[in-house]
Design an enzyme around this catalytic site. Structure first.
Site, PDB file in Angstrom:
ATOM      1  CD  GLU A 110      -2.554   1.333   2.647  1.00  0.00           C
ATOM      2  OE1 GLU A 110      -3.594   2.003   2.687  1.00  0.00           O
ATOM      3  OE2 GLU A 110      -2.059   0.750   3.647  1.00  0.00           O
ATOM      4  CE  LYS A 169      -7.186   1.889   3.691  1.00  0.00           C
ATOM      5  NZ  LYS A 169      -5.917   2.344   4.310  1.00  0.00           N
ATOM      6  CB  CYS A 220      -4.253  -1.247   4.627  1.00  0.00           C
ATOM      7  SG  CYS A 220      -3.360  -1.073   6.190  1.00  0.00           S
TER       8      CYS A 220
END
Length: 520
Positions: free
Chosen positions: A268, A343, A377
């Site tokens: 990331e 995300k 993440c």
């Protein structure tokens, strides 16, 4: 900056079956590849397409034919070991093709010289191997040229030359390539191609054995479906230019290709390394300057994916769209096409320091290794997203992450392993390590990247296929088997996907769908 139209960067590379419309381009390709040898005639290629269309492949790049190969099926036991090319191909017409034979015989491979180094030959060889598996053939046999032999024929015999090439003391563009693709030398045939002066008319008879071959019965089954993944634990350190960043990225993709990987996985926001030379100390301003490199980043990874024949999970990158900043992970397929996953859950840190905005759609992507998902993440810590992705067919969930301490890393790892167990899916985490002393809010990193499985007898002990040592720059390579996963979902010790109590609970997904332009 408005949304980037990714299609403007795509230069699609396709391996497909040959068609009649390709014949003229194949003639042109042969003239470029073998200018001093007798070319195909139209009725040769028309005969190939009529008799065995499944065995004829081309590589098309941005609308141009840049590679091709031809083959037929034979029962090789019926041929003399010292056969010639004319013998095995019926003078190029392949009318001796035997649908009940046991061996796929490759009779030509061509790669445009202007595109060498882009794994074109390897793609064609992989297409042949897939065909051999599909048809349940014992092996692939080829009569390979040795075009550098003419340079050495005054000082060594063909056998001595072949031995020198096998020991890597001499490089031969054909023989070296075939050895690297798993072929072994059976013998050396003289007078194989009368017009092949570069090989002094010799050829190496070579064979690749299909380890999945099974004696023919009425029942066919797949024994394995492996996918090789290389996870990059990337070192964040100060650099001076985008070119330096590009060299580091290409190095890792090259390593992934050397290991025969299907996927290379970056962490990331590892592109924040570029901030180390931007000389902007205010994080909210630095992130917008970073987004100026979006097009360079996309062009770089699209090129690397095609050049090295590796699907790349491009970590994630901060992108400005309609004056908002998003954290986006891109999938760069090795055929030159591109996808992206926003995300969904933004951390307090991202929101406070950089003003990152959340996405609102969970995507599942088709690849040449099956369906996959990317969850960046923090997203892996929300089980609903993984469950939705698996319900949509995902077999692997890739998790690029960036954490600054052990506690944050363990949240990602434990949740990734939990998702692997509860959804009977493979999960892959890739994180950053190192320090960047000149970048505010990216000064320290903590990671131990890895590849995880469900927990059952069919899988690796502890559910870990492989993991990096913590906090060092390194990679881990591992194979995940999609066939074992399919069987375990049906007959494992526990079957979480089958045993859900839909009568008691269900999840209501309110996810936006993205209308994608039709590809033509």
């Amino acid at each position: 900056m408005s949304k980037i139209d990714l299609t403007q960067y795509e230069k699609k590379m396709i391996v497909r079956h040959m068609q009649e419309k390709d014949i003229e381009q194949i003639f042109e390709l042969q003239q470029v590849c073998f200018p001093n040898m007798e070319p195909w005639k139209r009725d040769h290629l028309e005969s190939h397409l009529k008799i065995f269309p499944e065995g004829q492949f081309v590589v098309e790049f941005d609308g141009q034919i840049i590679g091709s190969c031809s083959s037929l099926v034979v029962n090789f036991d019926e041929y003399d070991d010292r056969h010639t090319w004319d013998d095995i191909t019926d003078k190029g017409y392949i009318t001796n093709h035997d649908p009940d034979g046991y061996n796929l015989y490759g009779i030509e491979v061509m790669v445009h010289p202007g595109y060498r180094g882009m794994k074109i030959g390897r793609r064609l060889y992989e297409a042949r191997k897939d065909l051999a598996r599909e048809l349940n053939l014992k092996s692939i046999i080829i009569g390979g040229r040795i075009p550098n032999y003419h340079k050495y024929e005054d000082e060594m015999t063909p056998r001595e030359y072949v031995e020198e090439v096998r020991s890597q003391s001499i490089y031969d563009p054909v023989l070296t390539f075939q050895i690297m693709n798993g072929f072994t030398v059976m013998r050396i045939n003289p007078n194989y191609l009368p017009d092949d002066d570069l090989s002094s008319k010799y050829a190496t008879l070579m064979e690749w054995n299909n380890i999945d071959y099974r004696a023919r019965t009425k029942r066919h089954f797949k024994t394995s479906n492996p996918v090789r993944i290389m996870v990059i634990q990337y070192m964040m350190k100060n650099i001076d230019s985008f070119e330096e960043f590009k060299k580091q990225c290409e190095y890792y993709v090259d390593v992934a290709a050397d290991y025969g990987s299907d996927f290379a996985v970056f962490p990331e926001i590892f592109t924040t390394q570029l901030m180390s030379f931007l000389e902007e100390k205010v994080p909210s301003k630095a992130v917008r300057r970073l987004s100026d490199y979006t097009e360079d980043y996309i062009e770089m990874f699209t090129h690397l994916a095609v050049k090295y024949n590796v699907n790349i999970i491009g970590g994630s990158h901060f992108v400005e769209e309609d004056e908002k900043i998003y954290n986006i992970s891109y999938l760069f397929r090795r055929d030159g096409t591109i996808e992206k996953q926003y995300k969904i859950h933004v951390t307090p840190n991202e929101r406070t320091w950089w003003g990152i905005q959340p996405g609102d759609a969970v995507k599942v992507f088709d690849t040449d290794c099956g369906k996959i998902a990317i969850q960046i993440c923090y997203d892996i810590q929300f089980p609903e997203l993984a469950r939705y992705a698996v319900d949509q067919g995902a077999n692997i969930i890739f998790v690029p992450f960036c954490t600054d301490d052990r506690q944050g890393y363990l949240r990602v790892r434990y949740c990734a392993q939990a998702r692997a167990v509860e959804n009977q899916v493979y999960t892959v985490i890739s994180g950053t390590v190192g320090n960047m002393t000149q970048v505010e809010n990216m000064d320290i990193q903590y990671a131990q990247s890895g590849i995880f499985t469900p927990s059952d007898f069919e899988f690796a002990r502890d559910g870990i296929i492989g993991e990096c040592n913590p906090n060092v720059e390194t990679v881990v390579v591992g194979d995940v088997d999609l066939e074992i996963l399919r069987r375990q979902r049906k007959s494992g010790t526990v079957r979480q996907l089958q045993d859900r109590r839909h009568d008691l609970f269900q999840l209501d997904y309110k996810l936006k769908t993205e209308i994608k332009p039709e590809r033509t």
